[in-house]
Design an enzyme around this catalytic site. Structure first.
Site, PDB file in Angstrom:
ATOM      1  N   ASN A  83       4.538   5.706  -8.411  1.00 42.27           N
ATOM      2  CA  ASN A  83       3.186   6.182  -8.746  1.00 42.27           C
ATOM      3  C   ASN A  83       2.785   7.294  -7.773  1.00 42.27           C
ATOM      4  O   ASN A  83       1.800   7.168  -7.045  1.00 42.27           O
ATOM      5  CB  ASN A  83       2.178   5.023  -8.644  1.00 42.27           C
ATOM      6  CG  ASN A  83       2.617   3.799  -9.401  1.00 42.27           C
ATOM      7  OD1 ASN A  83       2.675   3.792 -10.617  1.00 42.27           O
ATOM      8  ND2 ASN A  83       2.954   2.745  -8.660  1.00 42.27           N
ATOM      9  N   GLY A 139       2.969  -5.646  -0.351  1.00 41.24           N
ATOM     10  CA  GLY A 139       4.235  -6.265  -0.690  1.00 41.24           C
ATOM     11  C   GLY A 139       4.584  -6.089  -2.158  1.00 41.24           C
ATOM     12  O   GLY A 139       3.807  -5.549  -2.945  1.00 41.24           O
ATOM     13  N   CYS A 147       3.256  -2.318  -9.488  1.00 33.79           N
ATOM     14  CA  CYS A 147       3.707  -3.617  -8.965  1.00 33.79           C
ATOM     15  C   CYS A 147       2.930  -4.791  -9.537  1.00 33.79           C
ATOM     16  O   CYS A 147       3.388  -5.930  -9.448  1.00 33.79           O
ATOM     17  CB  CYS A 147       3.605  -3.632  -7.442  1.00 33.79           C
ATOM     18  SG  CYS A 147       4.796  -2.551  -6.626  1.00 33.79           S
TER      19      CYS A 147
END
Length: 597
Positions: free
Chosen positions: A116, A214, A247
């Site tokens: 991104n 994460g 994500c």
């Protein structure tokens, strides 16, 4: 070290130093000027959104240009509008008793991912300048050109509104060494790290405050009360958006058994393709490397292209590949985060069983990130939220859009903290608030008056009630003294030494009564009659032993040990000496104590 790495390190150093100089100017801007600069930059990014999205797709090969355009507009419009009226200069809150004052952090080192790139760059530039910081961007090597161009577009717009040019900088020669130099530079104040797990760990180990994020391995639980058609539509919208490069996109579907048949039918009707066992095994060999990591070749690619590479024939309108697997972990390779339009499929019986499986999925690579649930039962949603080790639990919406705040009331953000579950410093959606230090001026709310200390009372006599005559002589427990004397005399051997030593010992242990006790009395014989009231002793009776001319003390506190250390003395103790825990630890550490016989 190769010349390229040396050049990258020097470029990073120059970038941070220039940004630091510019930030000292930006720090003095008032709210009106800061807001005008952010308005200009956001407008410029919005006007160039589609062009930047196309550049990102062409350079990285990831995702879909139209979806990348949506992400760019989300950062330039939604994020900007959400924080448009946020105060970031001077007094930002005043409750009367506490006044909060915002101060910028300094130079922000911003690590930009390849998945991104332009949307993350727009987002980080806006929140950094909004909070009066300068920013130095370090793009992924495969997304350098599009990030450099994004920074240029926003910098030029900001400069026209009064921003120093060096306040927005970008590394053009990207290497690992250059990025590390950027993060560790003494003038770098804080790091915004978005990228792979290794890079995030490097940010946290740099010695600088860091907001790292994460990985996500998002489970979507379809609870038995869910609207099945909407749940299927939302899940496919999330996992297929920009070919799964966010994500927060769904990675697994966990379906409550009563809805299994209907959910399968809805997913198939809406463009999903269920693989048989042989096809799933072929896909797994492509998606997962022999080292059990994700094959970067399939990241952000269309489902049809991935199927072709795996040797699986699918209809041309296939949006998503779905593989039924029997568990989670190393023996089920497709249960990891796939960053592509591929889903694993599970069937469970009830909320508790479904929650346990979703928890297992998150533990296998997505701790702290995001979980989603589709349900008409609010209590079920709350129960699921309690059980999930995830910072964001989104309900009845695509997890991709819900987690970033596009389709929910969460703070809009392209950087999502995973909390302590994911080894991150925060579980928030990152915003300008995280790039400011807040000073608090606190006024007194409760007067503090002097409190007189109570008079010290003798330990030998309790305080007397008002109006009652107080004896000046303490009351002596004659039985206790007799027992003490008996024990002392019994310990003295041979018997013929008693006459020479017991007087001195008794004076030590009970000075108020030694003149009433016959030195030659047998060890077991109590006094024949109570002695008259003696004068008050200076301290409570204590039992002190003597060895080599040294007497053991009866009580030692930490201050006693510190005084002994300062004087270079020893403190003599025996088995009866009372030591406070802190005195014992310090004394043993400094070898202050000496044992008597």
């Amino acid at each position: 070290m190769p010349d390229k790495d040396l050049q990258a390190i020097q470029a990073a150093r120059d970038l941070v130093e220039a940004a630091h100089r510019a930030q000292s100017v930006v720090a003095n801007f008032d709210q009106t000027k800061i807001d005008a600069i952010c308005e200009a930059m956001a407008t410029a990014a919005q006007s160039q959104s589609m062009r930047l999205a196309t550049l990102a797709h062409e350079e990285t090969g990831y995702g879909v240009p139209a979806d990348k355009n949506v992400k760019n507009l989300f950062s330039a419009v939604d994020v900007h509008n959400y924080f448009r009226n946020l105060r970031t200069v001077g007094v930002v809150r005043d409750t009367g008793s506490v006044v909060e004052i915002a101060t910028p952090r300094g130079v922000v080192a911003a690590i930009i991912p390849s998945t991104n790139p332009t949307s993350t760059a727009i987002f980080k530039i806006l929140i950094a300048i909004k909070s009066r910081n300068a920013i130095a961007l370090s793009p992924h090597p495969s997304a350098t050109r599009c990030v450099v161009e994004t920074a240029r577009v926003m910098r030029e717009a900001g400069v026209k509104a009064g921003l120093p040019p060096e306040a927005v900088g970008c590394i053009e020669l990207t290497t690992i060494e250059g990025t590390e130099s950027l993060m560790k530079h003494k003038l770098t104040a804080v790091i915004l790290a978005t990228g792979g797990l290794g890079l995030v760990r490097a940010a946290y180990s740099s010695g600088k405050p860091a907001f790292g994020v994460g990985p996500g391995n998002v489970p979507a639980f379809v609870e038995r009360s869910a609207d099945a058609p909407k749940a299927a539509r939302d899940i496919l919208a999330g996992t297929c958006f920009d070919n799964g490069t966010i994500c927060a996109s769904e990675q697994s579907i966990v379906v409550d058994a009563p809805l299994d048949r209907e959910v399968r039918a809805q997913l198939t009707a809406q463009g999903a393709y269920f693989l048989n066992q042989a096809q799933a095994e072929q896909l797994a060999k492509l998606v997962i490397t022999p080292q059990r990591s994700l094959n970067p070749k399939i990241v952000g690619k269309a489902a049809t292209a991935i199927a072709e590479w795996a040797g699986v024939s699918v209809p041309p309108n296939t949006r998503c590949l779905i593989a039924e697997v029997g568990g989670v972990g190393r023996d089920f390779p497709l249960s990891i985060e796939k960053l592509s339009p591929i889903l694993t499929y599970y069937v469970v019986n009830g909320l508790e069983e479904g929650s346990r499986l979703c928890d297992e999925i998150l533990h296998y690579g997505g701790m702290g990130h995001t979980a989603s649930i589709h349900t008409r039962d609010r209590d079920a949603a709350l129960r699921y939220g309690i059980l999930m080790p995830a910072a964001r639990v989104v309900v009845n919406t695509p997890s991709t859009h819900g987690a970033i705040g596009f389709s929910t009331a969460l703070a809009p953000s392209m950087t999502l903290g995973c909390g302590s579950w994911g080894g991150n410093v925060t579980s928030d959606n990152i915003s300008p608030l995280h790039l400011m230090d807040i000073k608090r001026v606190a006024f007194e709310t409760r007067a503090v008056t002097a409190i007189a200390e109570p008079p010290v009372q003798s330990s030998m006599a309790p305080p007397q009630p008002p109006g009652k005559a107080v004896s000046t002589q303490p009351q002596i427990d004659q039985t206790a003294i007799a027992t003490l004397v008996d024990r002392f005399l019994a310990a003295r051997k041979p018997q013929d030494a008693i006459a020479q030593t017991d007087d001195a010992a008794l004076r030590e242990s009970a000075p108020a009564t030694t003149n009433q006790i016959q030195a030659t009395a047998p060890a077991s014989a109590p006094p024949s009659s109570p002695p008259p009231s003696p004068s008050p002793p200076s301290s409570p009776p204590v039992d002190k032993s003597e060895s080599n001319g040294r007497r053991a003390v009866d009580f030692v506190c930490e201050e006693d040990v510190k005084r002994a250390i300062a004087k270079g003395d020893k403190i003599y103790i025996n088995a009866k000496t009372i030591l406070t825990p802190s005195a014992r630890d310090l004394g043993e550490q400094r070898e202050v104590f000496a044992k008597t016989g």
